[in-house]
Design an enzyme around this catalytic site. Sequence first.
Site, PDB file in Angstrom:
ATOM      1  N   SER A  96       0.795  -1.233   0.000  1.00  0.00           N
ATOM      2  CA  SER A  96       0.000   0.000   0.000  1.00  0.00           C
ATOM      3  C   SER A  96       0.822   1.276   0.000  1.00  0.00           C
ATOM      4  O   SER A  96       0.243   2.368  -0.091  1.00  0.00           O
ATOM      5  CB  SER A  96      -0.953   0.002   1.202  1.00  0.00           C
ATOM      6  OG  SER A  96      -2.018  -0.892   0.991  1.00  0.00           O
ATOM      7  N   LYS A  99       0.123   3.716  -2.746  1.00  0.00           N
ATOM      8  CA  LYS A  99      -0.931   4.730  -2.685  1.00  0.00           C
ATOM      9  C   LYS A  99      -0.384   6.138  -2.504  1.00  0.00           C
ATOM     10  O   LYS A  99      -1.114   7.116  -2.725  1.00  0.00           O
ATOM     11  CB  LYS A  99      -1.923   4.357  -1.587  1.00  0.00           C
ATOM     12  CG  LYS A  99      -2.713   3.103  -1.957  1.00  0.00           C
ATOM     13  CD  LYS A  99      -3.435   2.467  -0.782  1.00  0.00           C
ATOM     14  CE  LYS A  99      -4.109   1.168  -1.250  1.00  0.00           C
ATOM     15  NZ  LYS A  99      -4.572   0.339  -0.140  1.00  0.00           N
ATOM     16  N   SER A 156      -6.346   3.367   3.958  1.00  0.00           N
ATOM     17  CA  SER A 156      -5.774   2.603   2.836  1.00  0.00           C
ATOM     18  C   SER A 156      -6.856   1.957   1.967  1.00  0.00           C
ATOM     19  O   SER A 156      -6.754   0.790   1.575  1.00  0.00           O
ATOM     20  CB  SER A 156      -4.819   1.529   3.369  1.00  0.00           C
ATOM     21  OG  SER A 156      -3.796   1.247   2.451  1.00  0.00           O
ATOM     22  N   LYS A 269       2.442   6.284   6.254  1.00  0.00           N
ATOM     23  CA  LYS A 269       1.583   5.382   5.473  1.00  0.00           C
ATOM     24  C   LYS A 269       2.111   3.969   5.638  1.00  0.00           C
ATOM     25  O   LYS A 269       3.278   3.700   5.358  1.00  0.00           O
ATOM     26  CB  LYS A 269       1.609   5.776   3.994  1.00  0.00           C
ATOM     27  CG  LYS A 269       0.777   4.837   3.105  1.00  0.00           C
ATOM     28  CD  LYS A 269      -0.699   5.112   3.285  1.00  0.00           C
ATOM     29  CE  LYS A 269      -1.574   4.030   2.665  1.00  0.00           C
ATOM     30  NZ  LYS A 269      -1.610   2.781   3.475  1.00  0.00           N
TER      31      LYS A 269
END
Length: 321
Positions: A96, A99, A156, A269
Amino acid sequence: MRNTKKRKSKSWILLLMIVVIVIGYKSDIVLNGQSFFKNIGGDKVESVPSLTAVVSNSAVSIPIDNLYSSNAILVRMDNHSILMQKNSTQKIYPASLTKIMTAIVAIEKLPDLQKNIDLPNSMFQELYKADASLAGFKPNEKVRAIDLLYGIMLPSGAECCIGLADNIGGSEQKFVEKMNQKAVALGMSNTHFTNSTGLQDDNHYTTVKDLSILLSYALQNNTFRNIFTASRYSTAPTNKHPEGITFQNTMFKNINNPVIKGGKILGGKTGYTEEAGLCLASLAQKDGKEYILVTAGAKGNHESEQYNIDDAYAVFNKLGK
């Protein structure tokens, strides 16, 4: 004969001086930590920080082999110097952390972040099959672009990625082309994306060094920075959620206290797939300076101890000792 020798001698001296000047000029470009790339997507020419200027493992007093993460890089934001790295150019799966690119490309391509975007039912069926992480929006929901961006970065949400990708590119694959163009423009030479969500694909890869270049760039955008450093966010009401949805950042959810010695962790993140391991891209401020840490490949999963976050605490707390 003597004059001929003098002329040859002067020629060699002149040639030597030219070589020295050229080498010195090239060295100055690297040492200034600036590299310039043309955005092949047609946007303006950007000044992108080079992360090859300074390398000093002594800036962090813990041995890099003590990290749970197999790959790591620590970068000081103001001069873009690399303070620590571990297998930083080794190919990894970003999960992820993908992203980050999805969000910054969407921010730069959308003229109106208040625009409502439809999330069709067909999109959700594919994400359910893939067991992708979701922010909590429902099929056929109409959601503001800015709320989808927070949905990408905090919980997410894969549906937020696809919704924005389809709206901007016409399809996810067309949007991914823009992601790859951006990677080339930023000098992310060991990166290739095949999707906007980070779902596992052998041809979807990067390095922690490339991700640090990306995050350093994205944090220059105020909208991205505000999202990246938010611990919680509540969306506007929608046709499916009349009271909106409140998101919590997946990193802050696992942090009891963001304070570190001399500063605090500002944002981050997380990422995880079985192939990628536990990953984290984080930003911290310490003694008035900002630092980026990107780690990948830590063992564990969503239910285990979050070793990616443990590594962030360990590095940031020891920084500068």
